[in-house]
Design a protein around this motif. Structure first.
Motif, PDB file in Angstrom:
ATOM      1  N   PRO B  25       0.830  -1.473   0.033  1.00 31.15           N
ATOM      2  CA  PRO B  25       0.040  -0.048   0.021  1.00 31.15           C
ATOM      3  C   PRO B  25       0.814   1.361  -0.041  1.00 31.15           C
ATOM      4  O   PRO B  25       2.009   1.515   0.193  1.00 31.15           O
ATOM      5  CB  PRO B  25      -0.868  -0.164   1.312  1.00 31.15           C
ATOM      6  CG  PRO B  25      -0.793  -1.792   1.661  1.00 31.15           C
ATOM      7  CD  PRO B  25       0.612  -2.098   1.200  1.00 31.15           C
ATOM      8  N   ILE B  26       0.094   2.330  -0.103  1.00 31.92           N
ATOM      9  CA  ILE B  26       0.722   3.637  -0.069  1.00 31.92           C
ATOM     10  C   ILE B  26       1.418   4.001   1.318  1.00 31.92           C
ATOM     11  O   ILE B  26       0.683   3.461   2.126  1.00 31.92           O
ATOM     12  CB  ILE B  26       0.048   4.878  -0.647  1.00 31.92           C
ATOM     13  CG1 ILE B  26      -0.225   4.507  -1.950  1.00 31.92           C
ATOM     14  CG2 ILE B  26       0.769   6.063  -0.374  1.00 31.92           C
ATOM     15  CD1 ILE B  26      -1.362   5.477  -2.517  1.00 31.92           C
ATOM     16  N   SER B  27       2.609   4.268   1.471  1.00 27.48           N
ATOM     17  CA  SER B  27       3.432   4.125   2.605  1.00 27.48           C
ATOM     18  C   SER B  27       2.763   4.868   4.129  1.00 27.48           C
ATOM     19  O   SER B  27       2.736   4.342   5.045  1.00 27.48           O
ATOM     20  CB  SER B  27       4.684   4.695   2.519  1.00 27.48           C
ATOM     21  OG  SER B  27       4.786   6.002   2.481  1.00 27.48           O
ATOM     22  N   ASN B  28       1.888   6.001   3.897  1.00 21.39           N
ATOM     23  CA  ASN B  28       1.379   6.595   4.916  1.00 21.39           C
ATOM     24  C   ASN B  28      -0.103   6.043   5.090  1.00 21.39           C
ATOM     25  O   ASN B  28      -0.814   6.806   6.045  1.00 21.39           O
ATOM     26  CB  ASN B  28       1.461   8.018   5.049  1.00 21.39           C
ATOM     27  CG  ASN B  28       0.735   8.547   3.838  1.00 21.39           C
ATOM     28  OD1 ASN B  28       0.559   7.944   2.701  1.00 21.39           O
ATOM     29  ND2 ASN B  28       0.567   9.849   3.905  1.00 21.39           N
ATOM     30  N   HIS B  29      -0.629   5.392   4.263  1.00 23.63           N
ATOM     31  CA  HIS B  29      -2.125   4.873   4.373  1.00 23.63           C
ATOM     32  C   HIS B  29      -2.089   3.849   5.685  1.00 23.63           C
ATOM     33  O   HIS B  29      -1.179   3.171   6.039  1.00 23.63           O
ATOM     34  CB  HIS B  29      -2.544   4.230   3.304  1.00 23.63           C
ATOM     35  CG  HIS B  29      -2.715   5.267   2.163  1.00 23.63           C
ATOM     36  ND1 HIS B  29      -3.174   4.804   0.973  1.00 23.63           N
ATOM     37  CD2 HIS B  29      -2.423   6.500   1.857  1.00 23.63           C
ATOM     38  CE1 HIS B  29      -3.450   6.042   0.210  1.00 23.63           C
ATOM     39  NE2 HIS B  29      -2.808   6.991   0.814  1.00 23.63           N
TER      40      HIS B  29
END
Lengths: 116, 115
Positions: B25-29
């Motif tokens: 996933p997108i890293s800060n999600h």
């Protein structure tokens, strides 16, 4: 449970024309979110536009705009000045606003073909 | 621009075999989702995941399915004993905030073919 209905399995228009894709939904909730996603032949789902039900103003994103009719539970997508790259499957989707990690509910999609 | 990535792009397996589909996933999600799309049909929600546990699951997500976030970056979907009807495109998605308040960003998908 909510349902999302897209009544147009396929549409075809000439390049540069304006096209409107229909979507209706059914829910008993007062606040929710609606989305249009595009799925080109590469198959990756891409968000086109998003609408929050409590906002009366229709969302717009460049050539893409929606006509959100909350009372009629209708959420149509208008594409202006259509381009060949707009050819894709378009899915209408619904989500709750309950604050949890709820899944999106999708319609069956409309295959939009832009003819040169 | 950050993206959700998925591997492999195409997985072929024999009926009854276990498969693991991987997603980054997108890293800060913080919220993660799996969907599937049987060829020619609509996209269907399978499961969502938050704070290292399942948040919601659909009727499709039975005991044959499991999800895991084994480390800080990967999110996996395991199918224990694949069936012919599991053949589909599987999409991973992620979002920063709960559904609705933030957009779900989708990966490119893994095409699973069960023979």
């Amino acid at each position: 449970a909510q349902t999302v209905t897209q009544s147009q399995p396929e549409m075809s228009v000439q390049e540069a024309e304006t096209v409107t894709l229909s979507c209706t939904y059914d829910t008993s909730e007062n606040n929710y979110y609606l989305f249009w996603y595009k799925q080109p032949p590469s198959r990756q789902m891409i968000l086109v536009i998003r609408q929050e039900a409590y906002k009366q103003q229709n969302a717009t994103e460049n050539r893409f705009s929606v006509n959100f009719q909350k009372a009629a539970k209708s959420f149509s997508l208008k594409i202006s000045d259509s381009q060949l790259g707009d050819t894709a499957m378009y899915f209408c989707a619904f989500s709750h606003s309950g604050g949890g990690a709820d899944g999106l509910t999708f319609g069956k999609g409309t295959h939009l073909i832009i003819q040169p | 621009e950050p993206e959700v990535t998925q591997t492999p792009s195409h997985q072929v397996t024999q009926m009854g075999q276990e498969v693991i589909l991987r997603c980054v996933p997108i890293s800060n999600h913080l919220y993660f989702y799996w969907y599937r799309q049987i060829l020619g049909q609509k996209v269907e929600f399978l499961v969502s995941f938050y704070n290292n546990e399942i948040s919601e699951k659909s009727e499709i997500f039975d005991d044959q399915f499991s999800v895991e976030r084994p480390d800080g970056s990967n999110f996996t979907l395991k199918i224990r004993s694949t069936k012919l009807e599991d053949s589909a495109m599987y999409f991973c998605a992620s979002s920063i905030s709960p559904t609705g308040t933030d957009t779900q960003y989708f990966g490119p998908g893994t095409r699973l073919t069960v023979l």
